[in-house]
Design a protein around this motif. Structure first.
Motif, mmCIF file in Angstrom:
data_model
loop_
_atom_site.group_PDB
_atom_site.id
_atom_site.type_symbol
_atom_site.label_atom_id
_atom_site.label_comp_id
_atom_site.label_asym_id
_atom_site.label_seq_id
_atom_site.Cartn_x
_atom_site.Cartn_y
_atom_site.Cartn_z
ATOM 1 N N ASP A 27 -77.550 26.794 88.597
ATOM 2 C CA ASP A 27 -76.157 26.348 88.510
ATOM 3 C C ASP A 27 -75.687 25.745 89.834
ATOM 4 O OD1 ASP A 27 -76.141 27.257 85.922
ATOM 5 O OD2 ASP A 27 -75.111 29.145 86.379
ATOM 6 N N ASN A 28 -76.085 26.365 90.945
ATOM 7 C CA ASN A 28 -75.666 25.858 92.254
ATOM 8 C C ASN A 28 -76.243 24.470 92.527
ATOM 9 O OD1 ASN A 28 -74.414 28.309 92.565
ATOM 10 N ND2 ASN A 28 -75.261 28.730 94.585
ATOM 11 N N LEU A 29 -77.514 24.288 92.209
ATOM 12 C CA LEU A 29 -78.136 22.991 92.464
ATOM 13 C C LEU A 29 -77.555 21.909 91.565
ATOM 14 C CD1 LEU A 29 -81.894 23.944 93.009
ATOM 15 C CD2 LEU A 29 -80.112 23.549 94.713
ATOM 16 N N GLN A 30 -77.280 22.253 90.317
ATOM 17 C CA GLN A 30 -76.667 21.275 89.418
ATOM 18 C C GLN A 30 -75.250 20.933 89.874
ATOM 19 O OE1 GLN A 30 -76.987 22.954 85.465
ATOM 20 N NE2 GLN A 30 -79.072 22.171 85.174
ATOM 21 N N ALA A 31 -74.510 21.941 90.324
ATOM 22 C CA ALA A 31 -73.156 21.695 90.824
ATOM 23 C C ALA A 31 -73.195 20.842 92.087
ATOM 24 C CB ALA A 31 -72.455 23.026 91.099
ATOM 25 N N ALA A 32 -74.168 21.113 92.958
ATOM 26 C CA ALA A 32 -74.300 20.323 94.187
ATOM 27 C C ALA A 32 -74.610 18.870 93.858
ATOM 28 C CB ALA A 32 -75.395 20.917 95.070
ATOM 29 N N LYS A 33 -75.490 18.664 92.887
ATOM 30 C CA LYS A 33 -75.834 17.300 92.474
ATOM 31 C C LYS A 33 -74.604 16.568 91.950
ATOM 32 C CE LYS A 33 -79.015 14.758 89.454
ATOM 33 N NZ LYS A 33 -80.096 14.875 88.440
ATOM 34 N N GLY A 34 -73.787 17.273 91.163
ATOM 35 C CA GLY A 34 -72.569 16.660 90.647
ATOM 36 C C GLY A 34 -71.579 16.325 91.748
ATOM 37 N N GLN A 35 -71.485 17.199 92.751
ATOM 38 C CA GLN A 35 -70.566 16.951 93.861
ATOM 39 C C GLN A 35 -71.014 15.758 94.698
ATOM 40 O OE1 GLN A 35 -67.701 18.333 93.633
ATOM 41 N NE2 GLN A 35 -67.657 20.253 94.757
ATOM 42 N N ILE A 36 -72.320 15.657 94.930
ATOM 43 C CA ILE A 36 -72.840 14.563 95.753
ATOM 44 C C ILE A 36 -72.535 13.210 95.123
ATOM 45 C CG2 ILE A 36 -74.985 13.493 96.577
ATOM 46 C CD1 ILE A 36 -76.081 16.303 97.044
ATOM 47 N N SER A 37 -72.510 13.156 93.793
ATOM 48 C CA SER A 37 -72.225 11.891 93.110
ATOM 49 C C SER A 37 -70.817 11.380 93.401
ATOM 50 C CB SER A 37 -72.417 12.059 91.596
ATOM 51 O OG SER A 37 -71.458 12.959 91.065
ATOM 52 N N GLN A 38 -69.939 12.253 93.920
ATOM 53 C CA GLN A 38 -68.572 11.845 94.231
ATOM 54 C C GLN A 38 -68.442 11.233 95.626
ATOM 55 O OE1 GLN A 38 -65.835 15.122 93.640
ATOM 56 N NE2 GLN A 38 -67.049 15.965 91.967
ATOM 57 N N VAL A 39 -69.493 11.351 96.431
ATOM 58 C CA VAL A 39 -69.384 10.975 97.839
ATOM 59 C C VAL A 39 -69.143 9.481 98.016
ATOM 60 C CG1 VAL A 39 -70.665 10.784 100.001
ATOM 61 C CG2 VAL A 39 -70.699 12.925 98.710
ATOM 62 N N VAL A 40 -69.964 8.646 97.377
ATOM 63 C CA VAL A 40 -69.865 7.198 97.594
ATOM 64 C C VAL A 40 -68.483 6.659 97.231
ATOM 65 C CG1 VAL A 40 -70.774 4.945 96.926
ATOM 66 C CG2 VAL A 40 -72.346 6.839 97.367
ATOM 67 N N PRO A 41 -67.905 7.011 96.058
ATOM 68 C CA PRO A 41 -66.540 6.536 95.768
ATOM 69 C C PRO A 41 -65.522 6.979 96.812
ATOM 70 C CG PRO A 41 -67.574 7.375 93.776
ATOM 71 C CD PRO A 41 -68.479 7.736 94.907
ATOM 72 N N LEU A 42 -65.674 8.206 97.325
ATOM 73 C CA LEU A 42 -64.738 8.691 98.341
ATOM 74 C C LEU A 42 -64.885 7.908 99.640
ATOM 75 C CD1 LEU A 42 -65.028 12.558 97.782
ATOM 76 C CD2 LEU A 42 -63.046 11.118 97.275
ATOM 77 N N VAL A 43 -66.121 7.586 100.004
ATOM 78 C CA VAL A 43 -66.356 6.808 101.224
ATOM 79 C C VAL A 43 -65.755 5.419 101.078
ATOM 80 C CG1 VAL A 43 -68.126 5.718 102.650
ATOM 81 C CG2 VAL A 43 -68.403 8.089 101.916
ATOM 82 N N ALA A 45 -63.309 4.576 99.300
ATOM 83 C CA ALA A 45 -61.849 4.689 99.315
ATOM 84 C C ALA A 45 -61.314 5.064 100.691
ATOM 85 C CB ALA A 45 -61.402 5.723 98.285
ATOM 86 N N GLY A 46 -62.214 5.363 101.623
ATOM 87 C CA GLY A 46 -61.788 5.745 102.964
ATOM 88 C C GLY A 46 -61.210 7.143 103.042
ATOM 89 N N ASP A 47 -61.530 7.984 102.066
ATOM 90 C CA ASP A 47 -61.002 9.349 102.019
ATOM 91 C C ASP A 47 -61.902 10.273 102.845
ATOM 92 O OD1 ASP A 47 -59.895 11.777 101.444
ATOM 93 O OD2 ASP A 47 -59.984 11.583 99.263
ATOM 94 N N THR A 48 -61.685 10.286 104.151
ATOM 95 C CA THR A 48 -62.522 11.087 105.043
ATOM 96 C C THR A 48 -62.400 12.575 104.750
ATOM 97 O OG1 THR A 48 -62.194 9.416 106.769
ATOM 98 C CG2 THR A 48 -63.076 11.549 107.453
ATOM 99 N N ALA A 49 -61.174 13.023 104.495
ATOM 100 C CA ALA A 49 -60.959 14.440 104.201
ATOM 101 C C ALA A 49 -61.670 14.839 102.911
ATOM 102 C CB ALA A 49 -59.462 14.729 104.093
ATOM 103 N N GLY A 50 -61.625 13.954 101.921
ATOM 104 C CA GLY A 50 -62.297 14.236 100.658
ATOM 105 C C GLY A 50 -63.803 14.315 100.819
ATOM 106 N N VAL A 51 -64.356 13.417 101.630
ATOM 107 C CA VAL A 51 -65.801 13.428 101.885
ATOM 108 C C VAL A 51 -66.213 14.730 102.563
ATOM 109 C CG1 VAL A 51 -67.656 12.344 103.211
ATOM 110 C CG2 VAL A 51 -66.008 10.924 101.990
ATOM 111 N N GLN A 52 -65.437 15.145 103.565
ATOM 112 C CA GLN A 52 -65.766 16.374 104.280
ATOM 113 C C GLN A 52 -65.655 17.586 103.369
ATOM 114 O OE1 GLN A 52 -66.954 16.478 107.526
ATOM 115 N NE2 GLN A 52 -67.445 18.546 106.810
#
Length: 274
Positions: A27-43, A45-52
């Motif tokens: 579950d942790n690895l699947q959740a981590a994979k899902g979270q990582i997929s959000q990184v590029v859109p946040l970058v 958008a310039g959302d530094t706080a969201g990326v962190q």
């Protein structure tokens, strides 16, 4: 009989604990994979706080999974016949994932935040070298992280594990196997590439063009040439007045070339009279 029942009870309890831990790791690895997929859109958008925030959450997930597979129960399970190879494969993949999230992802996010894809495009006679300059000092640490991850995945015998296990870990293993040599090449040749592109000073290149009719065993006679100057990624073709005159007048067979100094010209004049 009671000792046997007690032993079976202990095995059942330990097995239950292991199954619960395995589910948590999954579950942790699947959740981590899902979270990582959000990184590029946040970058983008310039959302530094969201990326962190995402990076911290992913690190928490992989840290917990890494701690679980590192406990003695998983080491014992890895030695059990028939299932041990699969347990070890999951353990090594989890540890490799944690290494990449802990050590490689911060570097990658930093580079991603600094790099505008538009700046990498060749336009206006040149390319912006700054993203590559930023990348160069980061490559050794990035490569070290992937090397450590590869040391884990290299322990996996993919021929000995079950297909559904290989299907779940195969993507990460393939990424690591492909990234390590690519990072090695980038670390080795990027300084030379930057130098060729005029980083730190102007570079001048003579380019000779020769067709099949002009080639000879001793090198031939290039019928066309160009002089390029490269500075800070910008390429310019130098205008040569003599070349321009040759193009305009030489085709008619009448092109007088002035030779200086005079004593050098006399050598050619003497040769013509012989």
């Amino acid at each position: 009989m009671f000792p046997i029942l007690g032993l079976l009870l202990i095995v059942a309890v330990v097995g239950g604990i292991f199954v619960l831990q395995a589910l948590t790791v999954r579950d942790n690895l699947q959740a981590a994979k899902g979270q990582i997929s959000q990184v590029v859109p946040l970058v983008k958008a310039g959302d530094t706080a969201g990326v962190q925030k995402v990076a911290d959450e992913v690190l928490t997930l992989t840290t917990e999974a890494n701690d679980i597979v590192g406990n003695p129960l998983w080491q014992v399970a890895g030695a059990v016949p028939f299932v041990g190879e699969n347990v070890s494969a999951v353990s090594e993949t989890t540890m490799a994932t944690h290494v990449l999230v802990r050590d490689a992802m911060p570097i990658a996010l930093d580079l991603l935040a600094k790099t505008d894809v538009k700046n990498l495009m060749v336009e206006g006679g040149g390319i912006n070298l700054q993203p590559f300059r930023d990348m160069q000092p980061q490559l050794p640490a990035l490569r070290a992280a992937f090397d450590e991850a590869k040391a884990h995945v290299d322990q996996i015998d993919r021929d000995a594990i079950l297909p559904f296990v290989d299907e779940n870990i195969g993507q990460l293993v393939d990424i690591v196997d492909q990234a390590v040599p690519m990072l090695g090449l980038a670390e080795k040749y990027l300084p030379n590439v930057l130098s060729v592109l005029g980083d730190g000073g102007v570079r001048t290149y003579a380019i000779l063009f020769q067709n099949n009719a002009e080639s000879r065993a001793t090198g031939g006679n290039p019928g066309a040439a160009a002089i390029l100057t490269v500075a800070d990624g910008r390429v310019q073709m130098r205008v040569d007045a003599d070349v321009a005159r040759f193009l305009l007048e030489g085709r008619g067979g009448d092109f007088s070339q002035e030779i200086e100094p005079p004593e050098k010209a006399q050598l050619f004049e003497a040769a013509e009279t012989m």
